[in-house]
Design a protein around this motif. Structure first.
Motif, PDB file in Angstrom:
ATOM      1  N   MET A 153      23.399  42.638  48.537  1.00  0.00           N
ATOM      2  CA  MET A 153      23.552  41.193  48.389  1.00  0.00           C
ATOM      3  C   MET A 153      24.458  40.868  47.207  1.00  0.00           C
ATOM      4  O   MET A 153      24.760  41.725  46.393  1.00  0.00           O
ATOM      5  CB  MET A 153      22.184  40.562  48.120  1.00  0.00           C
ATOM      6  CG  MET A 153      21.606  40.956  46.763  1.00  0.00           C
ATOM      7  SD  MET A 153      20.036  40.128  46.403  1.00  0.00           S
ATOM      8  CE  MET A 153      20.579  38.426  46.207  1.00  0.00           C
ATOM      9  N   HIS A 154      24.893  39.610  47.149  1.00  0.00           N
ATOM     10  CA  HIS A 154      25.525  39.150  45.921  1.00  0.00           C
ATOM     11  C   HIS A 154      24.815  37.883  45.464  1.00  0.00           C
ATOM     12  O   HIS A 154      24.164  37.214  46.266  1.00  0.00           O
ATOM     13  CB  HIS A 154      27.026  38.869  46.120  1.00  0.00           C
ATOM     14  CG  HIS A 154      27.332  37.602  46.849  1.00  0.00           C
ATOM     15  ND1 HIS A 154      27.456  37.542  48.225  1.00  0.00           N
ATOM     16  CD2 HIS A 154      27.498  36.334  46.407  1.00  0.00           C
ATOM     17  CE1 HIS A 154      27.708  36.295  48.584  1.00  0.00           C
ATOM     18  NE2 HIS A 154      27.733  35.533  47.507  1.00  0.00           N
ATOM     19  N   VAL A 155      24.908  37.595  44.179  1.00  0.00           N
ATOM     20  CA  VAL A 155      24.397  36.319  43.676  1.00  0.00           C
ATOM     21  C   VAL A 155      25.567  35.518  43.131  1.00  0.00           C
ATOM     22  O   VAL A 155      26.608  36.073  42.775  1.00  0.00           O
ATOM     23  CB  VAL A 155      23.323  36.497  42.579  1.00  0.00           C
ATOM     24  CG1 VAL A 155      22.127  37.253  43.104  1.00  0.00           C
ATOM     25  CG2 VAL A 155      23.890  37.186  41.347  1.00  0.00           C
ATOM     26  N   ASN A 156      25.400  34.205  43.088  1.00  0.00           N
ATOM     27  CA  ASN A 156      26.415  33.316  42.529  1.00  0.00           C
ATOM     28  C   ASN A 156      25.853  32.667  41.268  1.00  0.00           C
ATOM     29  O   ASN A 156      25.192  31.635  41.358  1.00  0.00           O
ATOM     30  CB  ASN A 156      26.771  32.200  43.519  1.00  0.00           C
ATOM     31  CG  ASN A 156      27.349  32.730  44.812  1.00  0.00           C
ATOM     32  OD1 ASN A 156      26.618  33.263  45.655  1.00  0.00           O
ATOM     33  ND2 ASN A 156      28.630  32.599  44.982  1.00  0.00           N
ATOM     34  N   PRO A 157      26.122  33.253  40.098  1.00  0.00           N
ATOM     35  CA  PRO A 157      25.594  32.667  38.862  1.00  0.00           C
ATOM     36  C   PRO A 157      26.025  31.217  38.678  1.00  0.00           C
ATOM     37  O   PRO A 157      25.291  30.422  38.099  1.00  0.00           O
ATOM     38  CB  PRO A 157      26.184  33.543  37.761  1.00  0.00           C
ATOM     39  CG  PRO A 157      26.449  34.850  38.432  1.00  0.00           C
ATOM     40  CD  PRO A 157      26.853  34.498  39.829  1.00  0.00           C
ATOM     41  N   HIS A 158      27.217  30.847  39.194  1.00  0.00           N
ATOM     42  CA  HIS A 158      27.691  29.469  39.039  1.00  0.00           C
ATOM     43  C   HIS A 158      26.973  28.532  39.998  1.00  0.00           C
ATOM     44  O   HIS A 158      27.248  27.337  40.022  1.00  0.00           O
ATOM     45  CB  HIS A 158      29.204  29.407  39.248  1.00  0.00           C
ATOM     46  CG  HIS A 158      29.666  30.088  40.494  1.00  0.00           C
ATOM     47  ND1 HIS A 158      29.727  31.444  40.626  1.00  0.00           N
ATOM     48  CD2 HIS A 158      30.076  29.598  41.671  1.00  0.00           C
ATOM     49  CE1 HIS A 158      30.160  31.748  41.840  1.00  0.00           C
ATOM     50  NE2 HIS A 158      30.366  30.644  42.501  1.00  0.00           N
ATOM     51  N   LYS A 159      26.083  29.061  40.816  1.00  0.00           N
ATOM     52  CA  LYS A 159      25.213  28.188  41.599  1.00  0.00           C
ATOM     53  C   LYS A 159      23.790  28.351  41.052  1.00  0.00           C
ATOM     54  O   LYS A 159      23.272  27.489  40.376  1.00  0.00           O
ATOM     55  CB  LYS A 159      25.264  28.576  43.080  1.00  0.00           C
ATOM     56  CG  LYS A 159      26.652  28.411  43.678  1.00  0.00           C
ATOM     57  CD  LYS A 159      26.708  28.759  45.153  1.00  0.00           C
ATOM     58  CE  LYS A 159      28.126  28.528  45.680  1.00  0.00           C
ATOM     59  NZ  LYS A 159      28.280  28.956  47.066  1.00  0.00           N
ATOM     60  N   THR A 160      23.195  29.503  41.341  1.00  0.00           N
ATOM     61  CA  THR A 160      21.776  29.704  41.046  1.00  0.00           C
ATOM     62  C   THR A 160      21.462  29.693  39.550  1.00  0.00           C
ATOM     63  O   THR A 160      20.411  29.207  39.145  1.00  0.00           O
ATOM     64  CB  THR A 160      21.329  31.053  41.632  1.00  0.00           C
ATOM     65  OG1 THR A 160      21.902  31.194  42.927  1.00  0.00           O
ATOM     66  CG2 THR A 160      19.829  31.135  41.719  1.00  0.00           C
ATOM     67  N   PHE A 161      22.342  30.272  38.738  1.00  0.00           N
ATOM     68  CA  PHE A 161      21.990  30.463  37.334  1.00  0.00           C
ATOM     69  C   PHE A 161      22.747  29.521  36.390  1.00  0.00           C
ATOM     70  O   PHE A 161      22.993  29.863  35.238  1.00  0.00           O
ATOM     71  CB  PHE A 161      22.139  31.940  36.956  1.00  0.00           C
ATOM     72  CG  PHE A 161      21.232  32.828  37.773  1.00  0.00           C
ATOM     73  CD1 PHE A 161      19.859  32.782  37.606  1.00  0.00           C
ATOM     74  CD2 PHE A 161      21.750  33.668  38.753  1.00  0.00           C
ATOM     75  CE1 PHE A 161      19.012  33.568  38.379  1.00  0.00           C
ATOM     76  CE2 PHE A 161      20.911  34.452  39.530  1.00  0.00           C
ATOM     77  CZ  PHE A 161      19.539  34.412  39.355  1.00  0.00           C
ATOM     78  N   SER A 162      23.128  28.371  36.923  1.00  0.00           N
ATOM     79  CA  SER A 162      23.527  27.207  36.111  1.00  0.00           C
ATOM     80  C   SER A 162      24.830  27.339  35.327  1.00  0.00           C
ATOM     81  O   SER A 162      25.084  26.532  34.452  1.00  0.00           O
ATOM     82  CB  SER A 162      22.418  26.827  35.118  1.00  0.00           C
ATOM     83  OG  SER A 162      22.527  27.593  33.934  1.00  0.00           O
ATOM     84  N   THR A 163      25.659  28.337  35.618  1.00  0.00           N
ATOM     85  CA  THR A 163      26.902  28.409  34.851  1.00  0.00           C
ATOM     86  C   THR A 163      27.887  27.408  35.440  1.00  0.00           C
ATOM     87  O   THR A 163      27.997  27.271  36.652  1.00  0.00           O
ATOM     88  CB  THR A 163      27.502  29.831  34.862  1.00  0.00           C
ATOM     89  OG1 THR A 163      28.063  30.115  36.137  1.00  0.00           O
ATOM     90  CG2 THR A 163      26.441  30.868  34.540  1.00  0.00           C
ATOM     91  N   PRO A 164      28.582  26.647  34.582  1.00  0.00           N
ATOM     92  CA  PRO A 164      29.447  25.579  35.089  1.00  0.00           C
ATOM     93  C   PRO A 164      30.578  26.128  35.960  1.00  0.00           C
ATOM     94  O   PRO A 164      31.045  27.248  35.749  1.00  0.00           O
ATOM     95  CB  PRO A 164      30.002  24.937  33.818  1.00  0.00           C
ATOM     96  CG  PRO A 164      29.753  25.910  32.723  1.00  0.00           C
ATOM     97  CD  PRO A 164      28.592  26.753  33.118  1.00  0.00           C
ATOM     98  N   HIS A 165      31.001  25.309  36.907  1.00  0.00           N
ATOM     99  CA  HIS A 165      31.973  25.816  37.884  1.00  0.00           C
ATOM    100  C   HIS A 165      33.423  25.586  37.496  1.00  0.00           C
ATOM    101  O   HIS A 165      34.350  26.047  38.166  1.00  0.00           O
ATOM    102  CB  HIS A 165      31.675  25.235  39.267  1.00  0.00           C
ATOM    103  CG  HIS A 165      32.316  26.006  40.367  1.00  0.00           C
ATOM    104  ND1 HIS A 165      33.538  25.649  40.890  1.00  0.00           N
ATOM    105  CD2 HIS A 165      31.950  27.113  41.010  1.00  0.00           C
ATOM    106  CE1 HIS A 165      33.878  26.521  41.833  1.00  0.00           C
ATOM    107  NE2 HIS A 165      32.933  27.419  41.916  1.00  0.00           N
TER     108      HIS A 165
END
Lengths: 125, 445, 483
Positions: free
Chosen positions: C262-274
């Motif tokens: 799998m991959h995670v999207n820190p800029h979604k799930t972990f609140s890092t600004p986009h």
């Protein structure tokens, strides 16, 4: 919708015109209307071999892209360079200035598989 | 900490509106065998403790704020003007998403349009995209672009280009039938003879870096002529700041220019986040990967900006897109935009010349130290050069580190045959006294 | 209208001061062949710093952003971005490091990255992570190369990937880039998979099934355990697209559903600004059997500290230079540390509650084809309005007028006139209520007087933009603009 009687058609909305062994190809008035504003056309290189029913070009609107299928097999002998700077010709003049390419047909028997105008007209209702 | 602005009472009201008693009902669709009671992670922290925890970690690293850096090799310690940081830290830019609704994203869109304009001016090319992840993925995207444009399946890449970029290039292409062939290098230059030998009518592109990994400015016009002869594209990886003084890829006649954007107003940041830039000749504009911004007018005839040429992209073409890229490095490209805009026409030239003068001084100083000599006689370089030494490089670097200096990169790591060579980088951030101090330590070592 | 930089340029100005050259001035032409030098300066604009500051600050005012507007952009998880995380990522001990410093001088960074890897393993139920990929799509691509390498090592020639038609466009694009053929499968009306169809499609050519759970309609894949079973029985792998991880965070883990990678999207799930389009990051997690294929280098914890390990023979290699998008990773780790086990669990519970609450109101206005319940987001269909001439696009534009960013529209493709709404856990009930009432108001406007909705937006810096002309006659830089 304009469906010229002298042309043949594909279910995927391409038209084909016999020009003495060569076949001119474009998309129907109905197709250009459905696609809406054409913004780009991707054409093959002259000399490319194509097969009936296989993709040979791409027509694009702002938010979509559609394959254009070759109505007959053969070699591409001409492409419409005007479309690269004026893709709107496909909308303005689908059967004349907005043609896509010309194929030197390798198998004349394939022509018969294309839809006559009245059948295509029925298809698009 | 939590960042949830709702009270228990409000949650109850919401449950009522939904028509359920307990929030857990909303999770009942998840198989109970896969639900977990709790994550095995520590308790949350206050902001105060969070700050002290991460500050403690940060302090265990040797920051370039405390160490004078003479190491480059793809990431460069340049000065970042305060304005650049102020602008990229504006939350109106940093907390927006990709500009899907152009009318509510004109700030981001116009800034990207300006970025594209600046990159085109600097590289001498016609069309720039809105950025890629970094220099290495830009090399891979340049190769894929050349393959699409030529319908050929072979890529020639110089062994004097960044080793990590070549690694990434190979990784990117491992699932395809595209062949990557390296051109050997000699005396710090990419070998024209070897390129001639390996080039064929099946070659999509010749990829070179200049200044290359050793710092050498390549003789590019011969490669331009050679690649033309075979109908291959020429893709050049360039250091953007060097273009204040060096001939642009456009002037050279390259088809694709790309590179690492970090030097343009981005922190070294252990190598990331940075951004990759990629610009091309007009003929290739519909083949380019990634987002592009274009100028248009609104329904009242006013100028505005939108994402354009979108039918190339994954959200429309899916598996037949020019690239899978979606999120890029917009904020880092914005830093690049503010940086280039502030330097301007004369500033960028003077900045480049400052880099050149300081590295030239360091070079002359170092090669006069007994036991040190040029790795490549008469090397023509911008702000990086290679030196040969009879001394042990890792020993030298330990000595330097003890005196708060990050010394040169030992080339043995990437080029085992160059075990006695070190790559020095001197940017405008280095002072004469730092250079002298470094040289004195080398003398003593 | 904000002028362009080239329009405020004045010959002779410059924004920044050139550093002192405290070494002898050298004539560059003495050392570098004339042929390699520029014949004239690049035509960059010449603008003073005061003008530049005003220019870019004004541009920033022409944006809707998370700190200024509710941003219910479905599938993008636009949650609050804590400023402390930005500040921490900019500490000189993180921001001013050289990637080729000796490991001994980067121990704090390696400790942080290692800690993040371990935390992500616990959060997702995976066994190992790489932090190198630079974005979600880059993570997908990395994952697919790992899948490719896995079957190659097993001596199996599996060349196809099943991707449901409700998936994000990056899924098929990434799979194609990795050299796979895509087998699109139709999903059911709620975006869930048709188990029979999957069973029929599976064969020995199928390397993996890529799934987004919950799917892009915000519905949890009810048959996930069964899908996992039949995929694995066929020898295929299961890939989890982490775009919607916010829905199950701390409550359930992809690894426990049977996902292999799998991959995670820190800029979604972990609140890092986009960042208005990036940077993101795309860490990839795998189960034990895929660990040896992860990119190099790998961070290892040794008795005396952290080491970078390069010699992994079966690794797919590097996917990005250096370490990856470090500041994004720092922010993500700070977020995980701040919230802790309980805080992370609260995230998904509140996100799902907020989404269901908003759905419970808005389903009275427009049909919700996936039903009355959702996970963290939901999809409405504006088809009833479209039949009367007001499309999803028009409603989206009208929302801008009322001070809201628009939901994701026309995605997923399987819903006509789709409007995909994701409120996230960091919006207050007041904000949700206000949004719902504005949404209802717009639908009423659409019914009463369609023109008020169609000729919008009117309060934004520009009105509706001509995207057709932008693509037909591209103006992609200052110099392209007609004089």
């Amino acid at each position: 919708m304009n469906v010229p009687k002298e042309l043949r058609y594909m279910k995927s909305h391409e038209w084909a015109k016999q020009e003495g062994g060569k076949v001119r190809v474009g998309i129907s008035d109905h197709a250009q209307h459905e696609i809406t504003d054409v913004v780009h056309v991707e054409l093959p290189a002259v000399g490319k071999k194509v097969e009936q029913g296989q993709p040979c070009a791409v027509v694009e609107s702002v938010k979509s892209a559609f394959d254009i299928y070759a109505p007959v097999s053969g070699t591409v002998v001409e492409v419409n360079d005007a479309l690269s700077s004026s893709p709107e010709l496909v909308n303005q003049s689908p059967y004349e200035k907005g043609f896509f390419l010309v194929i030197e047909a390798s198998n004349q028997a394939e022509w018969e598989k294309l839809l006559p105008a009245q059948d295509y007209e029925k298809l698009i209702g | 900490m939590n960042y949830i602005p709702l009270t228990e009472k409000e949650n109850k009201e919401m449950l009522k509106s939904i028509g359920i008693k307990d929030a857990s009902e909303l999770f009942s669709v998840i198989p109970s065998s896969s639900r977990i009671p709790a994550l095995k992670l520590p308790k949350g922290m206050s902001e105060q403790r969070l700050v002290s925890t991460l500050e403690a970690m940060a302090k265990k690293n040797a920051s370039l704020k405390d160490y004078a850096c003479f190491r480059g090799a793809g990431i460069y310690d340049h000065f970042i003007p305060a304005l650049v940081e102020e602008i990229v830290n504006r939350s109106e830019f940093s907390t927006a998403y990709t500009p899907y609704q152009p009318e509510a994203s004109q700030g981001t869109l116009q800034a990207i349009f300006e970025y594209q304009s600046l990159i085109c001016e600097l590289t001498g090319m016609d069309v720039s995209n809105a950025s890629l992840y970094d220099g290495s993925s830009a090399m891979a995207e340049a190769a894929l672009l050349a393959v699409r444009a030529t319908s050929r399946k072979k890529i020639l890449v110089s062994s004097a280009s960044h080793p990590e970029y070549r690694q990434v290039l190979r990784t990117y292409l491992q699932g395809t039938d595209i062949e990557v062939v390296e051109i050997s290098s000699k005396n710090g230059f990419t070998s024209l003879d070897d390129a001639r030998h390996k080039l064929g009518n099946d070659t999509a592109a010749v990829i070179l870096q200049s200044p290359n990994f050793f710092g050498t400015i390549e003789e590019l016009s011969s490669f331009r002529a050679l690649s033309r002869e075979y109908g291959a594209l020429l893709a050049l990886s360039v250091n953007p700041i060097s273009l204040g003084a060096l001939k642009s890829p456009g002037e050279i006649g390259a088809d694709i220019a790309f590179g690492e954007g970090q030097p343009l107003g981005n922190h070294t940041g252990a190598g990331g986040v940075t951004f990759g830039f990629l610009s091309v000749k007009k003929e290739l504009s519909w083949k380019i990967p990634g987002r592009i911004v274009g100028q248009t007018v609104d329904s009242n005839g006013r100028r505005g900006f939108v994402l354009t040429l979108q039918s190339r992209e994954q959200h429309i073409r899916r598996e037949r897109a020019t690239s899978n890229i979606c999120t890029n490095a917009a904020l880092n490209a914005l830093a690049g935009c503010v940086y280039l805009a502030g330097w301007g026409k004369n500033g960028i030239k003077n900045l480049a010349l400052a880099n050149f003068a300081k590295s030239r001084y360091a070079y002359e100083r170092i090669i006069r130290i007994p036991g040190f000599s040029p790795a490549f006689e008469g090397q023509q370089f911008f702000n990086e050069f290679a030196v040969k030494t009879t001394k042990d490089i890792s020993h030298l670097n330990k000595k330097l580190f003890a005196e708060k200096i990050i010394g040169p990169l030992a080339l043995s790591g990437f080029y085992p045959e160059m075990a006695d060579c070190a790559l020095f980088c001197v940017t405008e951030n280095r002072t004469k006294s730092e250079i002298d101090k470094m040289a004195e330590i080398l003398e003593r070592a | 209208m904000e002028k362009l930089l080239n329009e405020i340029s004045h010959e002779g100005l410059s924004g920044y001061s050139v550093p002192e050259i405290d070494v002898p001035h050298e004539n560059i032409e003495k050392y570098i062949h004339k042929e390699a030098l520029r014949s004239s300066e690049p035509e960059l604009p010449q603008v003073s710093e005061p003008e530049l500051r005003r220019h870019f600050t004004r541009l920033s005012h022409r944006n809707y952003s998370l700190t200024t507007h509710f941003y219910p952009l479905g599938s993008c998880t636009m949650k609050y971005n804590p400023p402390v995380n930005d500040k921490l990522s900019q500490l000189p001990g993180f921001a001013d490091l050289h990637p080729y410093q000796d490991e001994e001088s980067l121990q704090g960074l390696l400790e942080l990255l290692y800690g993040l890897e371990r935390s992500l393993c616990e959060i997702t139920g995976m066994d190992a992570f790489t932090l190198q990929p630079a974005a979600g799509a880059h993570g997908e691509f990395t994952g697919l190369l790992i899948i490719h390498a896995y079957f190659k090592a097993k001596g199996e020639a599996r060349t196809k990937i099943i991707v449901p038609d409700s998936a994000h466009g990056t899924n098929p694009a990434s799979a194609a880039l990795a050299g796979f053929e895509i087998i699109p499968v139709k999903s059911k009306a709620d975006g869930c998979l048709d188990l029979e169809l999957i069973e029929k499609t599976l064969n020995k050519d199928i390397a993996a099934i890529m799934l987004t759970v919950p799917n892009t309609l915000g519905v949890f894949e009810k048959e996930i355990l069964k899908i996992s079973e039949i995929a694995h029985k066929n020898g295929s792998l299961l890939y989890y697209d982490g775009a919607n991880l916010n829905a199950i965070l701390g409550n359930a883990r992809p690894g426990d559903f049977g996902f292999d990678i799998m991959h995670v999207n820190p800029h979604k799930t972990f609140s890092t600004p986009h960042g208005g389009g990036g940077p993101g990051s795309g860490p990839v997690g795998v189960k034990k059997h895929l660990e040896e294929f992860l990119p190099v280098p790998k961070i290892e914890k040794k008795e005396f500290g952290y080491k970078l390990h390069y010699n992994i023979p079966k690794s797919i290699g590097r996917v990005r230079s250096f370490f990856g998008n470090v500041p994004v990773l720092i922010k993500a780790y700070a977020y995980i540390l701040a919230l802790g086990a309980e805080g992370l669990r609260n995230v998904s519970e509140q996100a799902v509650l907020n989404a269901n609450y908003l759905l419970s109101i808005l389903k009275k206005e427009l049909p919700a084809p996936a039903g009355d319940r959702c996970m963290h987001e939901f999809v409405l269909s504006a088809k009833p309005c479209a039949e009367k001439g007001v499309r999803a696009l028009d409603i989206a534009k009208r929302l801008l007028d009322y001070g809201y960013y628009a939901p994701t529209i026309y995605f997923p493709l399987i819903v006509e006139e789709a409007m995909m709404v994701e409120p996230t856990e960091t919006e207050s009930k007041d904000e949700l209520d206000k949004f719902a009432s504005v949404f209802a108001k717009i639908l009423k406007e659409a019914a009463d007087n369609p023109a008020t909705v169609k000729n919008t937006p009117t309060t934004t810096p520009v009105s509706r933009l001509n995207e057709v002309e932008a693509a037909r006659k591209p103006i992609l830089k200052w110099a392209d603009a007609p004089k």
